[in-house]
Motif scaffolding. Sequence first.
Motif, mmCIF file in Angstrom:
data_model
loop_
_atom_site.group_PDB
_atom_site.id
_atom_site.type_symbol
_atom_site.label_atom_id
_atom_site.label_comp_id
_atom_site.label_asym_id
_atom_site.label_seq_id
_atom_site.Cartn_x
_atom_site.Cartn_y
_atom_site.Cartn_z
ATOM 1 N N CYS A 1 46.080 -13.742 10.105
ATOM 2 C CA CYS A 1 46.060 -14.480 8.838
ATOM 3 C C CYS A 1 46.345 -15.968 9.040
ATOM 4 O O CYS A 1 46.070 -16.771 8.171
ATOM 5 C CB CYS A 1 47.075 -13.887 7.867
ATOM 6 S SG CYS A 1 48.788 -14.176 8.363
ATOM 7 N N ARG A 2 46.930 -16.323 10.185
ATOM 8 C CA ARG A 2 47.227 -17.712 10.550
ATOM 9 C C ARG A 2 48.256 -18.377 9.639
ATOM 10 O O ARG A 2 48.327 -19.615 9.605
ATOM 11 C CB ARG A 2 45.942 -18.543 10.602
ATOM 12 C CG ARG A 2 44.962 -18.061 11.667
ATOM 13 C CD ARG A 2 43.624 -18.744 11.536
ATOM 14 N NE ARG A 2 43.711 -20.159 11.806
ATOM 15 C CZ ARG A 2 42.874 -21.062 11.293
ATOM 16 N NH1 ARG A 2 41.915 -20.679 10.487
ATOM 17 N NH2 ARG A 2 43.010 -22.328 11.586
ATOM 18 N N SER A 3 49.039 -17.595 8.902
ATOM 19 C CA SER A 3 50.072 -18.254 8.090
ATOM 20 C C SER A 3 51.148 -18.870 8.979
ATOM 21 O O SER A 3 51.810 -19.822 8.580
ATOM 22 C CB SER A 3 50.685 -17.275 7.081
ATOM 23 O OG SER A 3 50.898 -16.028 7.672
ATOM 24 N N ASP B 1 43.268 -25.876 7.346
ATOM 25 C CA ASP B 1 42.808 -25.247 6.112
ATOM 26 C C ASP B 1 42.328 -23.843 6.472
ATOM 27 O O ASP B 1 41.170 -23.614 6.802
ATOM 28 C CB ASP B 1 41.664 -26.081 5.527
ATOM 29 C CG ASP B 1 41.132 -25.454 4.250
ATOM 30 O OD1 ASP B 1 41.779 -24.517 3.741
ATOM 31 O OD2 ASP B 1 40.073 -25.906 3.796
ATOM 32 N N ILE B 2 43.264 -22.869 6.428
ATOM 33 C CA ILE B 2 42.932 -21.563 7.003
ATOM 34 C C ILE B 2 41.921 -20.783 6.175
ATOM 35 O O ILE B 2 41.331 -19.830 6.657
ATOM 36 C CB ILE B 2 44.199 -20.695 7.203
ATOM 37 C CG1 ILE B 2 45.004 -20.618 5.917
ATOM 38 C CG2 ILE B 2 45.047 -21.210 8.330
ATOM 39 C CD1 ILE B 2 46.120 -19.613 5.994
ATOM 40 N N THR B 3 41.693 -21.191 4.922
ATOM 41 C CA THR B 3 40.753 -20.412 4.119
ATOM 42 C C THR B 3 39.309 -20.723 4.465
ATOM 43 O O THR B 3 38.427 -19.898 4.271
ATOM 44 C CB THR B 3 40.977 -20.696 2.626
ATOM 45 O OG1 THR B 3 40.982 -22.118 2.448
ATOM 46 C CG2 THR B 3 42.293 -20.105 2.144
ATOM 47 N N SER B 4 39.032 -21.920 4.984
ATOM 48 C CA SER B 4 37.620 -22.276 5.125
ATOM 49 C C SER B 4 37.232 -22.896 6.469
ATOM 50 O O SER B 4 36.081 -23.263 6.644
ATOM 51 C CB SER B 4 37.235 -23.254 4.005
ATOM 52 O OG SER B 4 38.031 -24.410 4.116
ATOM 53 N N ASP B 5 38.159 -23.051 7.416
ATOM 54 C CA ASP B 5 37.733 -23.793 8.609
ATOM 55 C C ASP B 5 37.137 -22.905 9.704
ATOM 56 O O ASP B 5 36.671 -23.414 10.731
ATOM 57 C CB ASP B 5 38.887 -24.652 9.179
ATOM 58 C CG ASP B 5 40.034 -23.815 9.700
ATOM 59 O OD1 ASP B 5 39.988 -22.578 9.565
ATOM 60 O OD2 ASP B 5 40.991 -24.400 10.237
ATOM 61 N N ASN B 6 37.128 -21.598 9.527
ATOM 62 C CA ASN B 6 36.496 -20.682 10.483
ATOM 63 C C ASN B 6 36.940 -20.913 11.912
ATOM 64 O O ASN B 6 36.162 -20.794 12.850
ATOM 65 C CB ASN B 6 34.970 -20.809 10.429
ATOM 66 C CG ASN B 6 34.427 -20.147 9.185
ATOM 67 O OD1 ASN B 6 35.025 -19.188 8.680
ATOM 68 N ND2 ASN B 6 33.332 -20.667 8.672
#
Lengths: 294, 398, 53
Positions: free
Chosen positions: A47-49, A64-69
């Motif tokens: 999840c990279r939190s 930006d863990i939601t969109s940087d792939n």
Amino acid sequence: MDRRQFLVASATLSVGGIPNVNIKADDAKEPREFVGVLVDTTRCIGCRSCEVACSETHSNYVPDITSDNALESIRDTSERQFTVVNRFSTEKGEVFVKKQCLHCWQPACAAACLVNAMLKTKEGPVTWDGDKCMGCRFCMISCPFDIPKFEYASWNPRIMKCNMCYERLQEGKKPACVESCPADALMFGQKRELMEIARHRVYSHPDNYVHHIYGENEAGGSGWLYLSAVPFNQIGFRTDLGTTPYPEYTREFLISIPLIEFGVPAFLLALNTLTDRKDELRKDDEWTESGVEK
Amino acid sequence: MSTAAIPSNELVRFGKFFLDELKPRGKWITPFNVISIPVILLGLVILYFRFTQGLGSVTNLSQQYPFGFWIGFDVMTGVALAGGAYVLCFVVYVLRLEKYHSILKVTILNGLLAYVFYSGALVLDLGRPWHIINPIIGNSFGYNSVLFLVAWHFLLYTGALFLEFSPTIAEWAHWEKLRKFLTSLTLGTVIVGITLSMLHQSGIGAMFLMAKPKIHPLWYSEYIPLLYFVSSIFGGLAMVIFEGTISSKVFSNLIGAKTHHSHEDVILGLGKGAAITMFVYYFFLAFIFMHGEKWKLLNGPWGYWYLVEVIGFVLIPCFMFAYGVRNRRFGVIRVAAIMTVLGVILNRQNVCLIAYNWYVPNKYYPSWEEIVVTLTVVFVEVWVFRWVVTRMSVFSKE
Amino acid sequence: MEYYSYVNIFETKGLAYLLLLSFLVLGVLLIRYLSGPERKDPGPAKKDRAAHG
């Protein structure tokens, strides 16, 4: 033999019979129980939190863990991020592995540092002190895990690496990444306890884990420990580092320096005296002049 | 015998004398000046950017390659090739071989300038050079570091070289009493200097002991310190031959006839020393190779590259030195000296840059800025060297 | 695990002694070669050696 004699004899025996080989006063030193973190890669969900929590704590670049792939490629820690999570495709499916400083028991970086800017603290974290560091980057040469990173783009560069949230530890808190982990993949504690927990997990689920705890002995052992379902070389770990603590490689050399400094000047002075041909000739002349030869 | 003992009018006299000596002599437009002045100016511009925008703005250094050309060439190689100073001091002062006295002063001067400029080039490479004072003044001694040893020995040895050279400076400034006092210190400084050299030449090698997993196994061994020390002996000797050849051509008007004549004999002796040292060094390499059981590694490009270094730049120059000495072929000796110098350069680049992180796909190569700055350092050194030898009696006038 | 199998850490020691022997032989040859062809002419060679000492 009466009772008193027996006591004296047995006391002598216990002192003389079993010599205490450890002549260093080990009890004089305070015990150093290092803290560390156990990473169970079978639990990590990628999840990279932890990346976000780390960067926020150390005011680094927050991904930006939601969109940087970012999981599409294998990344390394950098001067902007102390920790990254990588995804590996293995025989047992996708495995996520968090990477950061391992906080070695005998860190090569600290042994390399000529100003003690890189320091192994008593508590366990390896920290960096910008007031001492002169930016020679010898720690980067020495670290077997290539962890210290340098800010090449700055006129006043820092060495950037995870310090296991040393400031937070002193306040009695856990490292930010451990606290942020929603999957219980990270566990903070003393290395001794963590090793027991790790072994317990391996033995109680022998099919789920390879029977090796990365960090138990690697490069002398580290504070951070890893459990894995697949061999460690498949998930980005170097398995050729050996179990010798890296400072040991320079130990013989560093310790023998005074021996050279005692011995060589004496040897050179002796050579200088022994090669004094003029003195020899003068003595020969004195011998002849004194008439003994006649 | 300190400068305080010298009356103030003497200092005024020296000040005037020094300013007078600073003025250039001879022609301004020489081929060397025409090349070096633009390079030095360009180098200074690059250094301005380096200190304001960071190392990354002018160098190709990366997280994989923290040591680049400035360390690998200027510091590592420059120091190794300055080894001639301690070798000759050993030969002349300890073994008392007077034959080599005529080239001693110029070799010490070369060594001194090499240490000042090439290990001084370290400052350019440090990220936070204003903290360079830390390991020296004692607010943070990192005894545990090999680099701590190397830094201190650099500093002390530069001081020792300065003391060894200082009688010539005192003679130039007409301080006769001071010169006598400084000359009386020579044997002590020489002995300390040789000891310091042994330790820091090997210490530079020991810096790579902890880089075990990163250096290609053909170049890594626990004997790196010994190899670095021995290669500094023949590297230094080869450099003395090389520099002597150039100096005897460029500064022939400064060199006395007798010295000029005996120079051949000196070169034969140096060549002989280099041949034997390289022979021993070659066997060291063979021994390490054999004990490491590195046979399999010879297959493939890295193995061939290793053989190029060991055969082409150690064994062949060794034989060339031997052939040249036996048959008094000075051309062969000079070519062998150049090959040896290149070989030492190659070895240091291999350990520090080429075979370092050999498995990394994006290799390091120096940027043009790094090369220009390196040339700047070399040219400034040559300028200072030229200034000193044309004013002080460095070459033997006999 | 490989740690628990027998390892002879002195396997190459015999070869090292062979290398040493070849070094001694070749070393003597090199020194003799370096002393040069003057050998045939003992007069000046002796003088030379005295000057070196």
